[in-house]
Design an enzyme around this catalytic site. Structure first.
Site, short mmCIF file in Angstrom:
data_model
loop_
_atom_site.label_atom_id
_atom_site.label_comp_id
_atom_site.label_asym_id
_atom_site.label_seq_id
_atom_site.Cartn_x
_atom_site.Cartn_y
_atom_site.Cartn_z
N ASN A 388 -17.26 43.43 -63.48
CA ASN A 388 -17.58 44.85 -63.40
C ASN A 388 -18.86 45.18 -64.16
O ASN A 388 -19.90 45.41 -63.57
CB ASN A 388 -16.40 45.69 -63.92
CG ASN A 388 -16.47 47.14 -63.48
OD1 ASN A 388 -17.55 47.69 -63.30
ND2 ASN A 388 -15.32 47.77 -63.30
N ASP A 389 -18.79 45.16 -65.49
CA ASP A 389 -19.95 45.55 -66.29
C ASP A 389 -21.16 44.64 -66.05
O ASP A 389 -22.30 45.10 -66.09
CB ASP A 389 -19.59 45.53 -67.78
CG ASP A 389 -18.53 46.56 -68.12
OD1 ASP A 389 -18.49 47.61 -67.45
OD2 ASP A 389 -17.73 46.31 -69.04
#
Length: 462
Positions: A388-389
């Site tokens: 995600n990040d």
């Protein structure tokens, strides 16, 4: 006898160095781990030969408790919780240094060789060890996502408070070294208390996205504390082992800081404060398009190049074996498969490398971020599973984001992006990801392992 012990220490030190060298490559990492473990075993056995050892009862009790605890942790802690365990073990190392130095001070053995060197080393052990112990406990709480540690908390004037605490600890250390030996124990206790508060204050304001760097740095601190304790008890192998851990931890922290575009100075002084949430999730996710396993199978039919981007979600779902199987099927049909590894994917360095190695993925297929990004535009399909990040474009577009400036894997440049995720929930940094609503992105909402297995089934049915 002491000459033989020192020779054993030299052998242990050599094994430590070769072990670290071998752990730098996946093919020799297991042998390196065994090599380092053998060195530590030799060092422990040699230490038990020293004439200073009066009785073995308490030592055997400690060995038994430690062995049981270590075996239980090794067998029960899942790979997804490994970062938390590493953080906890860092803390135990710092706490042990504080206790050993304090015990030697109470015993009156400090300074038997050189009183000033030993007393300075005792103070250093107390400061660094206490900072490491309490800082590691806070880091553990953040990685475990305990409620009281989930949000970074910073007091007004936090940096000034930290500086004052550090100065107080150093002044007390100077007083302990130069003052009356009768007051040394109480002064040491005050140093440990102040350093403990400093450890909490240093780590507590740091956001979750920066925890991998913090863990690496605390690992270095634990080594430095052990090194100082080696001077306290005049043990050469502890000095060497602590120096190796401290130096390697600093090097790793520096590498990770570069990977995350952070300053090592900021990490050292605990000023990696979390930013504000960036953008509106509703705005980013208004154009999200979902897909199915059958649609993805058709997308993969005849592709030339596929890149998997694994993240923490893959570890949670234990999907690495299914990902390997899908990759092999694509290769059998003429496609090229690679795995893009971000330096801080997961929650500690090398997390994804270990998982993929466990699934027997060829190491040559693992590509670092700097290798894969320049060619990402030629990728037919990028499959993001659990990351995600490390693929969030806000790192490049929003200066107020907690991950602002962090280099990411440029999956948004691929022709098509498939994101396998349970939901649209944010990553560890707690911010939305505009990649999910990008025009070239398809979202496959499912458990990671089940999703990949469904894709494998659908591909085979084509």
């Amino acid at each position: 006898m002491n000459v033989l012990v020192q020779l054993c220490y030299v052998l242990a030190a050599v094994l430590f160095i070769f072990g670290l060298k071998m752990m730098s490559h996946p093919r020799t990492a297991v042998r390196g781990n065994l090599c380092g473990s053998l060195g530590m075993l030799i060092a422990i056995v040699a230490t038990l030969w020293l004439h200073e050892v009066v009785t073995y009862e308490y030592i055997l009790v400690g060995v038994l408790i430690g062995s049981i605890a270590g075996a239980w942790l090794a067998l029960k802690v899942p790979m997804t919780a490994m970062p938390q365990m590493v953080g906890l073990l860092n803390g135990f190392g710092g706490g042990a240094s504080v206790l050993v130095a304090g015990a030697e001070l109470l015993r009156g053995g400090v300074g038997e060789i050189n009183p000033y060197v030993a007393m300075v080393a005792t103070a250093v052990s107390g400061i660094i060890g206490a900072v490491t112990f309490w800082g590691s406990l806070v880091a553990f709480g953040k990685l475990q996502e305990l409620k009281m540690f989930k949000k970074p908390v910073s007091l007004p004037g936090q940096q000034a408070i930290n500086v004052v605490l550090l100065i107080l600890a150093v002044l007390l250390a100077g007083w302990m070294v130069a003052g009356e030996p009768a007051h040394a124990a109480w002064t040491y206790l005050a140093i440990v208390v102040i350093a403990s508060v400093l450890g909490v204050f240093l780590v507590n304001p740091i956001g979750g996205a920066d925890m991998p760097v913090v863990i690496a740095l605390l690992n270095s601190y634990s080594g430095l504390a052990a090194c100082a304790t080696g001077f306290v008890i005049n043990n050469s192998v502890l000095i060497i082992a602590g120096s190796l851990v401290g130096a390697s931890g600093i090097i790793l922290s520096n590498i990770m800081c570069k990977a995350m575009n952070r300053s090592l100075t900021n990490v050292l002084f605990g000023v990696m404060e979390a930013g504000s949430l960036a953008g509106s999730a509703d705005e980013f996710y208004a154009t999200v398009r979902s897909t199915t396993a059958d649609d993805i199978a058709m997308l993969l039919d005849g592709v030339q190049r596929v890149v998997f981007v694994p993240g923490y979600g893959m570890a949670v779902a234990q999907a690495q074996h299914a990902v390997r199987d899908l990759g092999k099927i694509i290769e059998e049909r003429g496609g090229t498969v690679e795995y893009a590894i971000h330096p801080v994917a997961g929650r500690m360095p090398g997390h994804m490398n270990v998982l993929l190695a466990e699934a027997d993925v060829d190491y040559e297929q693992l590509k670092e971020m700097d290798q894969i990004n320049p060619t990402m535009e030629t990728v037919d399909v990028a499959i993001v599973i659990g990351a995600n990040d490390v693929v969030n474009p806000l790192a490049k577009t929003d200066p107020n984001s907690p991950i602002a400036g962090m280099p990411i894997i440029d999956v948004d440049k691929a022709r098509t992006v498939v994101v396998i995720k349970r939901s649209l929930s944010p990553g560890f940094a707690g911010i939305p990801n505009p990649l999910f609503g990008a025009p070239n992105t398809l979202m496959f909402f499912a458990d990671g392992q089940k999703a990949v297995l469904d894709i494998v089934r659908a591909v085979k049915e084509l």
